[in-house]
Design an enzyme around this catalytic site. Structure first.
Site, PDB file in Angstrom:
ATOM      1  N   GLU A 272       0.829  -1.245   0.080  1.00  0.00           N
ATOM      2  CA  GLU A 272      -0.067   0.132   0.069  1.00  0.00           C
ATOM      3  C   GLU A 272       0.955   1.285  -0.014  1.00  0.00           C
ATOM      4  O   GLU A 272       1.788   1.323   0.857  1.00  0.00           O
ATOM      5  CB  GLU A 272      -0.818   0.076   1.240  1.00  0.00           C
ATOM      6  CG  GLU A 272      -1.962  -1.004   1.473  1.00  0.00           C
ATOM      7  CD  GLU A 272      -2.808  -1.031   2.780  1.00  0.00           C
ATOM      8  OE1 GLU A 272      -3.589  -0.285   2.797  1.00  0.00           O
ATOM      9  OE2 GLU A 272      -2.491  -1.873   3.406  1.00  0.00           O
ATOM     10  N   ARG A 497       5.460 -13.736   9.451  1.00  0.00           N
ATOM     11  CA  ARG A 497       6.224 -12.348   9.077  1.00  0.00           C
ATOM     12  C   ARG A 497       7.486 -12.114   9.888  1.00  0.00           C
ATOM     13  O   ARG A 497       7.634 -12.913  10.716  1.00  0.00           O
ATOM     14  CB  ARG A 497       5.292 -11.058   9.265  1.00  0.00           C
ATOM     15  CG  ARG A 497       4.845 -10.810  11.021  1.00  0.00           C
ATOM     16  CD  ARG A 497       3.827  -9.983  11.197  1.00  0.00           C
ATOM     17  NE  ARG A 497       3.964  -8.879  10.574  1.00  0.00           N
ATOM     18  CZ  ARG A 497       3.336  -7.690  10.569  1.00  0.00           C
ATOM     19  NH1 ARG A 497       2.344  -8.012  10.832  1.00  0.00           N
ATOM     20  NH2 ARG A 497       3.781  -6.550   9.919  1.00  0.00           N
ATOM     21  N   LYS A 507       3.264   1.938  10.752  1.00  0.00           N
ATOM     22  CA  LYS A 507       3.323   3.155   9.944  1.00  0.00           C
ATOM     23  C   LYS A 507       3.057   4.355  11.035  1.00  0.00           C
ATOM     24  O   LYS A 507       3.331   5.336  11.063  1.00  0.00           O
ATOM     25  CB  LYS A 507       2.397   3.135   8.687  1.00  0.00           C
ATOM     26  CG  LYS A 507       2.935   2.158   7.923  1.00  0.00           C
ATOM     27  CD  LYS A 507       2.180   1.806   6.511  1.00  0.00           C
ATOM     28  CE  LYS A 507       2.835   0.971   5.706  1.00  0.00           C
ATOM     29  NZ  LYS A 507       1.796   0.782   4.482  1.00  0.00           N
TER      30      LYS A 507
END
Length: 834
Positions: A272, A497, A507
Site C-alpha cells: 500500500e 512475518r 506506520k
C-alpha cells in the site's frame, strides 16, 4: 485488511495481551489450535497478575505446546526459570522439557542448569578446540563433502553436546576457520564446484550423455545450499505448488492461465503506498521477487492504491527505489487503479448473480449484525434480500456521486453463519469522495482490499499469491470471490512475518516519531525503514542475506537485533577497505624526530583481499591518536599509551614511548603528548621488541589529515526489545535518550579520497551493467538508486562507517565536507585486552 476476530477469539486475545503478549502474538495464539493449552498455562502461572515480556511469553507458549506431558509443578518451575532470565532461548526450553520429563522431583538446579545451557560461556580457544575435536572425530564424512557439506556439518555440530549451547554465529565462524585450513577458501571451492556443474550440464546435453548424475553435479548441488537461493530450494517455499497446480472451479480458466504464462511462475509484491517500507517488507520483497527469479519467472510491483485518503507520491517513488536498492527489477509496475473500470464491471456482475447488495446500514448496524461488542448472535442485514434491480440502480448512483461517505456501501452476499469473519458479508465498495492521484475525480467510490486484491491477482495471472499469516482467514473470501465471478483463481499461501527486535514497524507509530521530532525523518539511521537502512550504509546484499539465512516458514518470529547486526558485520568484513579514523584527536609529537621528518608507509586496503590494492600514507613527526588510547596513569590492565609505556602504531616499523603530556588547566583534558620514536641505534627499546598494545593514528602534518565535519554514532532507539508491543504512551517513554551521539573534530587519513573515488566508480559500473541488461531484455532501464552511502570503510579498531547524504563532495571527489554514519560496531574480540 486482516479479518476481524470472532467474539470468542477477541476475548481470548485480550486475555493473552493482559499477560504480556504482543497484539500480534496474542491474536495468533488465540486463533491457533493450541489456544486452550496456552490459556491453561498462563492462568496456572498467574501471568495476568505478573506479566512477562513478549519474548519470554513466546517461550511460555512453547511450554504450553510441547510440555503438556509435564505436571503443573514442572511447568511452573520452567516458567519461573524464564522469568528469572535463566532460560532465554527456544532450544533451552526444548532441553528443559526433556530434562524435567525424565527427572523425578525435586529438581536439581545445578543439573538443570548444566543440561539446559544456563549461564553457558566458552572462550575462543576452547571453542576452537571443541570444533577441531568434532571435525577430527568425523574426519571421513567432513573430507568427503568439504565445503559443499558445510551447512550439514555445522548443523550437526550444533547438536553435539560439547557445542550445543555455543552462539550459532560464533560456532559458524570457528567452523569456517577450520574448514578454510582444510579445504582452502570457500569462494574457490564454490567456483570449482560451479565449474564442475557447468561441465556436467554441458555433457548432459550431448547426444550420448549419461542420464545419471555425476559426482561433480552432486557436489555443486550441495554447494548451492550455501547461497541465498537456499530458502527456495529447501523448506516451506520448496513445497509450494507447481504452476498449474492450483485447482479451478472452471478448468478452462487454468488452460487460459497456462497459455498466457507459458507455465512460468508469476508473483507480485503488492504494498500500500501509504507509508515507507521497513525491514519487515524486505522479507516480502525477497520472497516474492526471489521466488520468481529462482524459478525463472516474473514478479510484478503492484501498488495497492485503493485508498486515496492516505496515499502520497513520495511513497510510490520510495517503494520502487527500495525494490531496486535491494537488487530487484519488477517485471512491470502496475496499480490496482489500472483496473478500476474492470473491477466495477465485476461488482455489477456480482450483483446480477445475486451475490452482492447495496446497503445503507450504518457502521454500528453492520457491527451489530456481526454480533456487536457483546459478541451475540449474528443476523442478516435488512438489505440482504433487496431486489437485484434496486442494488444495481443504487450502485450506479454510488458511482455517480449521489451518496456521501457512509451513506451507502456494496456488500458481498457470503455466509453470515460461517465461523470465518471474512465471510460475514464484507464490504466490496465504499464512498470516499476523494480525488485519486492517478484517476483524478473520475471516481468517488473505491473498492476495498478484500474485493480488489484477489481479482488483481487473477487479472495478472499470478501463480503464487504469497502473503503473511495474518491473511490466512482472508483466503476463504479470496477463493470465494474468484469462484463466484468464475475467473482464474490464484492460490494464496501464507508465511510468517519478520519482526526485528528493537524496531518499530507500525506506520502510525513511525509517523508520530517523525512528526513530533523524536527522529530526524523517515531516513533517520536509527530507524529500520529501508530508506533509513540505506542512509546508514547497510549494504542491500546484507539485508537479503539476513532474510535468506532466517529461512521462510509459517511461524512468525521476533528476531534478535544482534543477529541482523552480525549479518551486516560479516558482509562488511570482506567488502570494505580499512582506514584510520581518529574520533577524538590528541596531538602527539615525536620529539626525537626532525620537524621535516617524513616516512611513507605502505599498507593494504584489506589484509585478506589483495585485490583491493595498497595505499601509501604519510607518517610524520606530528600525529593524532584517539583520546581513548591514552591514560594519564599507567595500570596493569591498560596496554595502550600511558606514562612509562611503549606502544606500536599500526603499520609503522617501530614503536613509540611516552615522554610527557600537557593538560588544559581549566578542564583537566589532555591537550598534547610527547613521545619518542624508537628507531635509532641508541633507542631504549631493542630491535626485536614487540609492544603489548597497538593503536591507530593519522599524520597531523598539514594536508595529511582530512577533517570530518560530523561523525554520527548510533545506539538502539528503544530500550526494550519489542517497542511495537507497547502502547502509544509507553513506546515514546521507551525511547533511548542516548541513541545518537554527534562527534565533531574527528580526522581521517587522506586515503579516504581514494576510497570515495573507487566506491563511487564501482557503484556506477553496477548501474551501467543493470542498464545494459535491461537494454538486452527490452525492459525499463533502472536508474541509479545509490548515493554516497556506497562509500563504506572499516575504521581500524573503531567501527564500520559510511558517508552520509549530508556530505558535500567537490567535483572530482577529491575534497569537500565529510559526514560519517556509523553502520555497525566491530565484532567483539573476547580475547582483546584493554
Amino acid at each position: 485488511m486482516p479479518p476481524k476476530l470472532s467474539p470468542e477469539v477477541e476475548e481470548l486475545a485480550a486475555h493473552f495481551r493482559a499477560c504480556g503478549l504482543s497484539d500480534q502474538r496474542a491474536t495468533e495464539t488465540a486463533r491457533s489450535k493450541g489456544a486452550p493449552a496456552a490459556r491453561a498455562l498462563v492462568d496456572l502461572a498467574r501471568l495476568r497478575d505478573n506479566p512477562l515480556d513478549d519474548k519470554q511469553n513466546a517461550l511460555v507458549l512453547q511450554i504450553a505446546k510441547d510440555g503438556q506431558g509435564l505436571n503443573d509443578d514442572a511447568r511452573l518451575y520452567l516458567v519461573d526459570a524464564i522469568r528469572a532470565g535463566r532460560i532465554l532461548k527456544s532450544d533451552q526450553v526444548a532441553a528443559a522439557i526433556k530434562f524435567l520429563a525424565a527427572t523425578p522431583p525435586p529438581v536439581d538446579d545445578k543439573a538443570f542448569d548444566e543440561t539446559c545451557g544456563v549461564g553457558f560461556t566458552i572462550t575462543p580457544d576452547e571453542l576452537d578446540r571443541r570444533v577441531r575435536a568434532y571435525v577430527a572425530e568425523h574426519d571421513a564424512e567432513v573430507r568427503k563433502t568439504g565445503w559443499t557439506g558445510f551447512s550439514k556439518t555445522s548443523g550437526l555440530m550444533r547438536q553435539a553436546d560439547a557445542l550445543r549451547w555455543v552462539n550459532p554465529l560464533e560456532l559458524k565462524a570457528a567452523a569456517e576457520a577450520v574448514f578454510e585450513e582444510l579445504f582452502g577458501k570457500k569462494e574457490d571451492a564454490k567456483a570449482k564446484a560451479q565449474a564442475a556443474a557447468d561441465k556436467a550440464k554441458k555433457e548432459a546435453k550431448a547426444p550420448k550423455a549419461s542420464t545419471s548424475a555425476s559426482p561433480a553435479a552432486g557436489a555443486a548441488s550441495a554447494g548451492a545450499a550455501e547461497s541465498p537461493d537456499d530458502m527456495f530450494a529447501h523448506g516451506w517455499l520448496s513445497r509450494l505448488h507447481k504452476p498449474g497446480g492450483n485447482e479451478q472451479k472452471i478448468p478452462e480458466r487454468m488452460k487460459e492461465h497456462l497459455q498466457w504464462t507459458g507455465g512460468k511462475v508469476f508473483t507480485r509484491f503488492p504494498p500500500e503506498p501509504n507509508g515507507f517500507l521497513h525491514i519487515g517488507h524486505s522479507k516480502a520483497i525477497a520472497v516474492n521477487f526471489g521466488y520468481a527469479k529462482y524459478h525463472k519467472g516474473h514478479c510484478y510491483l503492484r501498488y495497492d492504491d485503493t485508498n486515496p485518503e492516505a496515499e502520497e507520491q513520495i511513497y510510490f517513488d520510495k517503494i520502487l527505489e527500495n525494490v531496486r536498492w535491494l537488487g530487484y527489477e519488477p517485471y512491470a509496475v502496475t496499480h490496482s487503479s489500472d483496473h478500476f473500470e474492470r473491477l466495477y464491471d465485476l461488482a455489477v456482475l456480482l450483483i446480477k448473480k445475486g451475490l452482492a447488495y447495496t446497503s445503507d446500514d450504518s457502521a454500528e448496524e453492520i457491527s451489530a449484525q456481526r454480533g456487536g461488542k457483546e459478541h451475540g448472535p449474528r443476523h442478516d442485514s435488512k438489505d440482504r434480500t433487496k431486489p437485484i434491480a434496486q442494488s444495481l440502480s443504487e450502485f450506479a448512483a454510488m458511482r455517480a456521486g449521489a451518496y456521501k461517505p457512509g451513506e451507502m456501501v456494496l456488500r458481498m452476499k457470503q455466509d453470515m453463519q460461517s465461523s470465518n469473519p471474512t465471510m460475514w458479508d464484507i464490504i466490496a465498495y465504499r464512498v470516499l469522495g476523494k480525488p485519486h492521484h492517478r484517476t483524478g475525480t473520475e471516481w468517488c467510490i473505491y473498492p476495498t482490499y478484500d474485493f480488489t486484491h484477489c481479482l488483481c491477482d487473477s487479472f495478472e495471472n499470478i501463480s503464487h499469491s504469497l502473503c503473511t499469516t495474518e491473511f490466512i482467514a482472508a483466503r476463504t473470501a479470496y477463493e470465494w470471490l474468484c469462484d463466484a465471478l468464475e475467473v482464474y483463481k490464484p492460490r494464496q499461501s501464507e508465511y510468517g512475518r519478520l519482526t526485528l527486535e528493537g524496531a518499530i514497524t507500525s506506520k502510525r507509530k513511525l509517523l508520530k516519531l517523525v512528526k513530533e521530532g523524536h527522529v530526524d525523518g523517515w531516513d533517520d539511521p536509527r530507524l529500520y525503514t529501508l530508506v533509513a537502512l540505506k542512509r546508514r550504509g547497510v549494504p542491500p546484499a546484507a539485508v537479503i542475506s539476513f532474510v535468506s539465512n532466517l529461512g521462510v516458514s509459517t511461524q512468525g518470529s521476533l528476531v534478535q537485533l544482534s543477529r541482523f547486526e552480525q549479518t551486516v558485520r560479516s558482509h562488511l568484513e570482506m567488502t570494505t577497505p580499512r582506514l584510520n579514523l581518529v574520533l577524538r584527536p590528541i596531538r602527539v609529537t615525536l620529539t626525537n624526530l626532525p620537524s621535516d621528518f617524513s616516512l611513507t608507509v605502505d599498507k593494504p586496503l584489506h589484509p585478506k583481499d589483495p585485490s583491493m590494492g595498497n595505499i601509501s600514507v604519510p607518517f610524520s613527526r606530528e600525529l593524532y591518536i584517539d583520546a581513548d588510547d591514552f591514560r594519564t596513569e599507567a595500570s596493569a590492565d591498560f596496554f595502550r599509551l600511558a606514562p612509562g609505556a611503549t606502544v606500536g602504531l599500526l603499520h609503522v616499523p617501530r614503536p613509540v614511548t611516552y615522554v610527557s603530556h600537557e593538560v588544559d588547566p581549566s578542564t583537566g583534558a589532555v591537550t598534547h603528548i610527547e613521545c619518542r620514536y624508537e628507531a635509532d641505534a641508541t633507542a631504549a627499546v631493542p630491535a626485536g621488541f614487540k609492544p603489548r598494545g597497538w593503536i591507530h593514528w593519522v599524520s597531523a602534518r598539514a594536508g595529511d589529515a582530512v577533517p570530518v565535519r560530523e561523525a554520527r554514532l548510533f545506539q538502539r532507539l528503544f530500550k526494550s526489545d519489542n517497542p511495537g508491543a507497547l502502547s502509544d504512551a509507553q513506546y515514546l517513554a521507551d525511547l533511548n535518550p542516548a541513541s545518537k551521539e554527534v562527534v565533531r573534530g574527528a580526522v581521517v587519513e587522506k586515503a579516504v579520497w581514494h576510497v570515495v573515488r573507487e566506491s563511487l566508480a564501482r557503484a556506477k559500473e553496477v548501474v551501467e551493467l543493470r542498464q545494459a541488461e535491461a537494454a538486452k531484455n527490452g525492459t525499463e532501464a533502472p536508474p541509479s538508486v545509490d548515493g554516497v552511502e556506497v562509500v563504506r570503510f572499516q575504521a581500524n579498531r573503531v567501527a564500520y562507517f559510511c558517508l552520509d547524504a549530508d556530505s558535500k563532495l567537490d567535483e572530482g571527489n577529491e575534497g569537500g565536507e565529510i559526514v560519517l554514519n556509523l553502520i555497525a560496531s566491530l565484532k567483539e574480540d573476547k580475547g582483546k585486552k584493554a
